[in-house]
Design an enzyme around this catalytic site. Structure first.
Site, PDB file in Angstrom:
ATOM      1  CB  CYS A   1      -3.174   0.729  -2.514  1.00  0.00           C
ATOM      2  SG  CYS A   1      -3.309   2.647  -2.742  1.00  0.00           S
TER       3      CYS A   1
ATOM      4  CG  HIS B   1      -3.972   5.597   3.912  1.00  0.00           C
ATOM      5  ND1 HIS B   1      -3.651   4.624   3.490  1.00  0.00           N
ATOM      6  CD2 HIS B   1      -3.324   5.853   5.213  1.00  0.00           C
ATOM      7  CE1 HIS B   1      -3.382   4.375   3.382  1.00  0.00           C
ATOM      8  NE2 HIS B   1      -2.269   4.921   4.213  1.00  0.00           N
TER       9      HIS B   1
ATOM     10  CD  GLU C   1       1.100   6.224   5.803  1.00  0.00           C
ATOM     11  OE1 GLU C   1       2.508   6.503   6.021  1.00  0.00           O
ATOM     12  OE2 GLU C   1       0.025   5.542   5.515  1.00  0.00           O
TER      13      GLU C   1
ATOM     14  CG  ASP D   1      -1.723   0.868   1.556  1.00  0.00           C
ATOM     15  OD1 ASP D   1      -2.166   1.826   0.550  1.00  0.00           O
ATOM     16  OD2 ASP D   1      -1.977   1.932   2.382  1.00  0.00           O
ATOM     17  CB  SER D   2       0.083   4.762  -0.277  1.00  0.00           C
ATOM     18  OG  SER D   2      -1.130   4.986   0.401  1.00  0.00           O
TER      19      SER D   2
ATOM     20  CB  CYS E   1      -8.812   4.946   0.704  1.00  0.00           C
ATOM     21  SG  CYS E   1      -7.643   5.160   0.901  1.00  0.00           S
TER      22      CYS E   1
ATOM     23  CE1 TYR F   1       2.186   5.255  -3.648  1.00  0.00           C
ATOM     24  CE2 TYR F   1       1.529   3.045  -4.160  1.00  0.00           C
ATOM     25  CZ  TYR F   1       2.509   4.107  -3.646  1.00  0.00           C
ATOM     26  OH  TYR F   1       3.312   2.596  -3.286  1.00  0.00           O
ATOM     27  N   GLY F   2      -2.996   8.858  -3.890  1.00  0.00           N
ATOM     28  CA  GLY F   2      -3.736   9.235  -4.519  1.00  0.00           C
ATOM     29  C   GLY F   2      -4.413  10.801  -5.404  1.00  0.00           C
TER      30      GLY F   2
HETATM   31  N1  DGL Z   1      -4.823   3.252   0.501  1.00  0.00           N
HETATM   32  C1  DGL Z   1      -4.677   3.942  -0.782  1.00  0.00           C
HETATM   33  C2  DGL Z   1      -6.132   3.146  -1.321  1.00  0.00           C
HETATM   34  O1  DGL Z   1      -6.148   2.844  -0.630  1.00  0.00           O
HETATM   35  C3  DGL Z   1      -4.797   4.929  -1.008  1.00  0.00           C
HETATM   36  C4  DGL Z   1      -3.516   6.267   0.294  1.00  0.00           C
HETATM   37  C5  DGL Z   1      -3.213   7.862  -0.370  1.00  0.00           C
HETATM   38  O2  DGL Z   1      -3.447   8.178  -1.310  1.00  0.00           O
HETATM   39  O3  DGL Z   1      -1.983   7.261  -0.722  1.00  0.00           O
HETATM   40  O4  DGL Z   1      -6.049   3.781  -2.182  1.00  0.00           O
END
Ligand code: DGL
Length: 256
Positions: A83, A196, A162, A20-21, A194, A52-53
């Site tokens: 992710c 997170h 995070e 994951d990110s 997401c 990553y978003g």
């Molecule tokens: N955990 C990631 C997801 O499920 C993205 C979080 C990020 O933006 O890095 O999309």
């Protein structure tokens, strides 16, 4: 010696890889460990490159490829892209470049939410990258006909998770700012699109106050991962003690 460090073992005894990110995908990892307690795992939290978003699909694909290569170098027999954003940007390319590796992805659970909605309104929380992807567009077009789907980008939640800030005034205010308008609009299902976001679930549920059901696909992804292991003949025999390795980019390595 742990199964994840040995190259002399049959493929099915190798670990299952996750990336994951950052820390978000740990909710998928934990669900998987409950579903498959005999499996070894390696988890990469790419916190150095988080989030990553809001990155381009090309950039996320490069990062996903690098994570995948690290997992395969550790003998992983399967890769779970834990992710939504990386799944949206990269899973087709990962499958094409590693045809012998089973990949499991994750996408916002719009289908069950839309099918179960009584109010005809569902809220989806995800990143801009996930909403921009083909998977989300197609699933929404196919399964949410006649249902109003309200898409909300909630990047702030990623930052909170995070930092480990999953409770307290600041986190609650951020959650309220995103959830309260969805409840006011009549949403009876809130999809956590997401990985997170399940980490903020207690706060999200508090703000929902029983007026909307929170939909988290972590358990369904874990069950799917197990199905693929079984169907591919890759389920661990159970003869070895499972080992769990946690890697976080930009930080010292540690085992969990
Ligand atoms: N955990 C990631 C997801 O499920 C993205 C979080 C990020 O933006 O890095 O999309």
């Amino acid at each position: 010696m742990s199964a994840s460090a040995r190259s002399d073992l049959p493929r099915e005894e190798g670990p299952v890889g996750f990336f994951d990110s950052g820390l978000g995908g740990l909710c998928i990892l934990e669900a998987f460990k409950r579903e498959c307690p005999g499996e070894s795992t390696v988890y990469i939290a790419d916190s150095e490159n988080c989030p990553y978003g809001n990155k381009s699909a090309d950039e996320i694909t490069c990062l996903s490829e690098a994570n995948t290569r690290k997992l395969l170098a550790r003998g992983c027999k399967m890769v779970v892209v834990a992710c939504n954003t990386a799944t949206a940007a990269a899973i087709d390319k990962l499958r094409a470049s590693h045809p012998s590796v089973p990949f499991i992805g994750i996408e916002p659970a719009v289908k069950p939410a839309a099918l179960k909605s009584k109010s005809g309104v569902v809220g989806v929380l995800a990143t801009a990258g996930t909403f921009g992807g083909r998977l989300y567009r197609e699933t929404k077009a196919r399964f949410a006909k006649g249902v109003e789907v309200i898409a909300v980008v909630a990047d702030e939640f990623v930052e909170l998770v995070e930092k480990g800030e999953t409770s307290g005034k600041r986190a609650e205010a951020a959650v309220r700012a995103k959830i309260a308008p969805l409840i006011a609009a009549g949403a009876d299902h809130i999809v956590l699109g997401c990985t997170h976001f399940p980490h903020l679930r207690p706060l999200i549920e508090k703000v929902c106050g029983g007026r909307a059901e929170v939909v988290d696909p972590s358990e369904a992804v874990a069950r799917q991962a197990k199905r693929v292991l079984v169907n591919s003949g890759l389920l661990a025999s159970g003869r070895l003690e499972p080992a769990h390795e946690f890697l976080r980019t930009g930080r010292a390595r540690k085992n969990r």
